[in-house]
Every structure is written in C-alpha cells, then in structure tokens.
Design a protein around this motif. Structure first.
Motif, PDB file in Angstrom:
ATOM      1  N   LEU A 201       0.842  -1.192   0.000  1.00  0.00           N
ATOM      2  CA  LEU A 201       0.000   0.000   0.000  1.00  0.00           C
ATOM      3  C   LEU A 201       0.879   1.244   0.000  1.00  0.00           C
ATOM      4  O   LEU A 201       1.632   1.479   0.945  1.00  0.00           O
ATOM      5  CB  LEU A 201      -0.912  -0.001   1.245  1.00  0.00           C
ATOM      6  CG  LEU A 201      -1.733   1.262   1.490  1.00  0.00           C
ATOM      7  CD1 LEU A 201      -2.773   1.449   0.384  1.00  0.00           C
ATOM      8  CD2 LEU A 201      -2.419   1.199   2.856  1.00  0.00           C
ATOM      9  N   THR A 205      -0.219   7.615  -2.976  1.00  0.00           N
ATOM     10  CA  THR A 205      -1.042   7.566  -4.188  1.00  0.00           C
ATOM     11  C   THR A 205      -2.318   6.740  -4.031  1.00  0.00           C
ATOM     12  O   THR A 205      -3.189   6.787  -4.901  1.00  0.00           O
ATOM     13  CB  THR A 205      -0.220   6.966  -5.346  1.00  0.00           C
ATOM     14  OG1 THR A 205       0.211   5.638  -4.984  1.00  0.00           O
ATOM     15  CG2 THR A 205       1.000   7.826  -5.637  1.00  0.00           C
ATOM     16  N   GLU A 206      -2.437   5.988  -2.944  1.00  0.00           N
ATOM     17  CA  GLU A 206      -3.575   5.080  -2.813  1.00  0.00           C
ATOM     18  C   GLU A 206      -4.345   5.347  -1.520  1.00  0.00           C
ATOM     19  O   GLU A 206      -3.784   5.821  -0.531  1.00  0.00           O
ATOM     20  CB  GLU A 206      -3.101   3.620  -2.810  1.00  0.00           C
ATOM     21  CG  GLU A 206      -2.364   3.187  -4.064  1.00  0.00           C
ATOM     22  CD  GLU A 206      -1.810   1.775  -3.914  1.00  0.00           C
ATOM     23  OE1 GLU A 206      -2.510   0.826  -4.323  1.00  0.00           O
ATOM     24  OE2 GLU A 206      -0.684   1.634  -3.386  1.00  0.00           O
TER      25      GLU A 206
END
Length: 467
Positions: A201, A205-206
C-alpha cells in the motif's frame, strides 16, 4: 446321557459361547473406538482433551475434511494423534487417516509447494478445495534455551486450518511502502501461511482499502506526510487496526511520532533501550548473536506464551516508548513489553554509556485501543525479528515471535471466528488422580473384580461338587 457327558457338553457349549461373546465384544469395542475415544485423559491440564471453545466450534462444522498423518499408526506422534482423533470424534465430517509416505511416495505431490518437502509426522488438513500442511514442530512450543518441547499447540493450528479450508473469505493485510521500509519477508510469508491476503500500500497515491483488516508500517526511514497521516486517521476512526514497528535507528519521523503520541497515547523517544541484565538475553542458535528478551505483561493474547514459558526476543536494541496516559476518553493504552529494571537509555548512536544515562524499566511495546470505534494501534520499538523466516524462528531457535505476532493480529481484528486456545504444558505434566477417582479405582480393582471372581469360583465349585 449320564451326568458326566451332560456336564462336558454343557461346558463345551459355554466355552464356545464365551469365546464368541469375547469376539463380538472386541469387534464392538473396536468399532466404537473409531467413533468415540475410549482413552481417559488423566493429565492435570487435560492435555489430550479439546477445549470447550473448540467443541462448540465443531458442533456446527460440517465441511468434509480429511486429516492425514504422515506416519504409520505404529510410529506416529501419540500426543498429536490423540488430539486429532478427538476432532474426528467431535465432528463426523472430519476423517483421520495415517499415510506411510515411504510406502506411498507419490501421495504428497499435491501438497508440496515452494520447493518444500513433506516431513514424517506432518499433518495435512484437506477439504478438497483447500489444504494446509503443518510440520511436527509447528504443533509444539519449543524452549529457546534448551530446544526442548514445552507445550502442545495442536488446537490453535488445527482450528485455524479447519476455518481456512472451509472458507472462501480471506482477511487482508496492507503493508505500507514508499518510505524505504525494510523488506519484512518473514512476516509476509507468515501472514500468507495463516490465510491472510498481503498487499502493498502506497499511502501517497492510494487510499486504504475499506476491507483492510490490518495496516502495517514496518521500520520506515522517511517520515509520512500529513496527507498520509490523515488517511491513517480516517481508517482508524472507522474501526481499522494499525501495527507500527520501529527500531533504535528510527529518527526524524516527526509526523508519525506526533500522531501516535497525541492521538493514541504512545510516545516514541529518540532514546535506545539497552538491556544489561544477561538473564534477559538469549543466543540466536549457533550464531553467537545475543538477543534481548523483554518482560511480557499478561494480556488475553500473551497469557498462553507466559503460561508455557515461551520466549519472545529481538535484535538489540529497542526504541524507548512511553505511555502518555492509561485512559483518555474511550482510548486506553497498555504496555505489552518492557525491559528489566537494569536497562538504561541513551541517545548515543553507538548505544554506549557516555554518562548521565537514565536507568530503570522501559516500555518497548504497547497497545492502544479505542473502545468507541473498535480500532487498535500497536507500536513496537523493534522489528521483533519479523524479517526472518517463521519456521527458522520457531523450529531452529525455539522462539515464539510469530506465535505472539499472530495472537496479537487475531486479537486486534476481533473476528468472531477467531479464538485462542491455551497451549497445553508438557513439562512436569504428571498424571493426577482426584480422591473420587482413587475411590472408584479402589472399588473396581480391590473389591468388585475379586468379588466377581470369588462368586464365579463358588458357583463352579458348587456345580462340580454335585456331579
């Protein structure tokens, strides 16, 4: 027909009938033994009996499962076999089979993964769709100092495997990347072995997946941004679980340190904790490396390790943690690991005494829980050897690091299907008999059996006397 011939005929018929009765009884007992365990467990801690939790779980367990013991019945591990047969007796859907791999060399091809070979006395749990393999040593607890088996841990392993092979659901663990974290290959492999899905993860960006059971931050060397902290906070507010692992070289991580301290009550100092009490150390096998053994506080997920005197250890040295409060609203903080009172702290990067060091007992692992959201934050001042292979940690060195890690993870997830069973101590596990059991044994052996023999003898003597 005179009396003598009549007596001989009657005696012959009775002998034949008695032999036939013995054969029928033997067949009945043999058949019954396959359905109902006929052994009596007289060990003080009921080593071979299933716990009430497990029996309750098995009441509704209806997935057809084959449990294979890779050994002939004559050479199997009797402790493990005895517990496994309790499973087949408690659930009709579970079948136990002994497989002699020397005589059936092609049997195990389906179960050989990652280049690993099957070992004698391994146990395989197979539902047809999924399977799990446990080596002999995985079903025992091992003393790190002596290498001796100290406890039997069959129930936790088999229960976990039964749940896995009968379920199509997988719990997800997200490991944070993007901050030069260490490659925690050991913890990844262990999580996969225990049926978790493991994904990387990148918080920059996520977003954190809504179905993430645990997020892990493992020794970042650069700080998290405020935006990443916000994502973590939102995830925890929604009831998520976070595990953070640092070490004595973790520095200049102001954002994440401030967040953990101010919101979750666990402070992280720049000090390294140095253990000087040699009784709180253990050697890492033949490498000569001295590991630090922390003091473990009693909790629901550590009690089985404490009870069986298992050892958790880490590479020197640890980051010093502080308990900012015991409770603050719905949040409570519990120290899990501490040093001995002979340890000292230092900011010296070489962890040497330069004068003025504080001495005493210091926190090196703590858990913060929010009873309102159901979230948890665990912070470790060291990486707990999570880079090493779990089988090496457990089998070669006898350490309980990964058992502790999985106990912690399962506990914080709070899954209704997850429960822990105390390991059964092997050391000094003498058979104990209660006063009532002694009385029953005395009556049967000393009174009842001799009385029956005496009565039978008198009857036969009276009959012969009248011939």
């Amino acid at each position: 027909m005179n009396n003598q011939k009549k007596y001989k005929l009657t005696s012959s018929i009775m002998i034949i009938a008695a032999i036939a009765l013995v054969i029928v009884i033997n067949m009945f007992v043999t058949a019954l033994g396959k359905k109902v365990p006929l052994k009596v467990d007289l060990t003080s801690n009921k080593m071979f009996a299933l716990s009430d939790k497990t029996r309750e779980f098995l009441k509704s367990y209806d997935t057809p499962v084959d449990i294979y013991i890779l050994s002939s019945a004559s050479s199997e591990d009797e402790r493990i076999s005895s517990v496994l047969h309790e499973y087949s007796a408690a659930a009709s859907s579970i079948k136990i089979t002994n497989i002699n791999i020397a005589e059936n060399p092609t049997f195990g091809k389906k179960y050989v993964t990652d280049g690993k070979s099957l070992m004698a006395n391994s146990v395989i749990i197979d539902s047809g769709e999924r399977f799990k393999v446990h080596s002999l040593t995985e079903l025992y607890g091992v003393n790190a100092q002596t290498g001796q088996y100290t406890s039997l841990n069959v129930e936790n392993k088999i229960n976990s495997s039964l749940k896995y092979v009968s379920s199509d659901m997988t719990l997800k663990v997200c490991i944070v990347t993007g901050h030069n974290e260490i490659d925690a290959a050991g913890v990844r492999a262990k999580l996969l072995e225990e049926n978790f899905e493991v994904v990387d993860l990148n918080l920059i960006t996520e977003e954190i997946p809504s179905d993430a059971s645990v997020v892990m931050l493992i020794r970042p060397t650069t700080d998290l941004s405020k935006g990443e902290i916000t994502k973590l906070d939102n995830y925890l507010t929604a009831g998520g679980n976070l595990q953070c692992y640092f070490d004595s070289n973790s520095r200049a991580l102001e954002n994440i340190f401030t967040y953990l301290k101010s919101t979750h009550g666990i402070g992280i100092n720049d000090n390294a904790v140095v253990e000087t009490d040699m009784s709180q150390t253990v050697s890492l096998g033949s490498t000569g490396v001295a590991l630090v053994v922390p003091k473990i506080n009693s909790t629901e997920f550590t009690d089985s390790i404490l009870k069986n005197k298992r050892t958790v250890a880490y590479y020197p040295y640890s980051k010093q943690l502080t308990q900012e409060f015991e409770t603050n609203g719905s949040i409570s903080v519990t120290p899990i690991f501490t040093s001995s009172d002979k340890a000292y702290t230092t900011t010296n990067e070489l962890v040497e005494r330069v004068g003025g060091e504080e001495e005493g007992e210091f926190i090196v692992g703590a858990l913060s829980q929010d009873s309102s959201s159901g979230s948890s934050v665990y912070v470790s001042g060291n990486t707990m050897l999570l880079t090493l292979d779990a089988s090496m940690i457990m089998n070669d060195y006898g350490l309980a690091n990964y058992d502790y890690f999985m106990n912690l993870t399962n506990y914080t997830i709070g899954n209704d299907d997850t429960f822990l069973v105390d390991e059964k101590t092997l050391i000094n596990n003498a058979i104990s008999v209660s006063a009532s059991q002694v009385m029953v044994i005395f009556i049967v052996i000393v009174i009842l059996i001799p009385l029956i023999i005496l009565i039978c003898g008198l009857v036969i003597w009276m009959k012969r006397r009248n011939l």
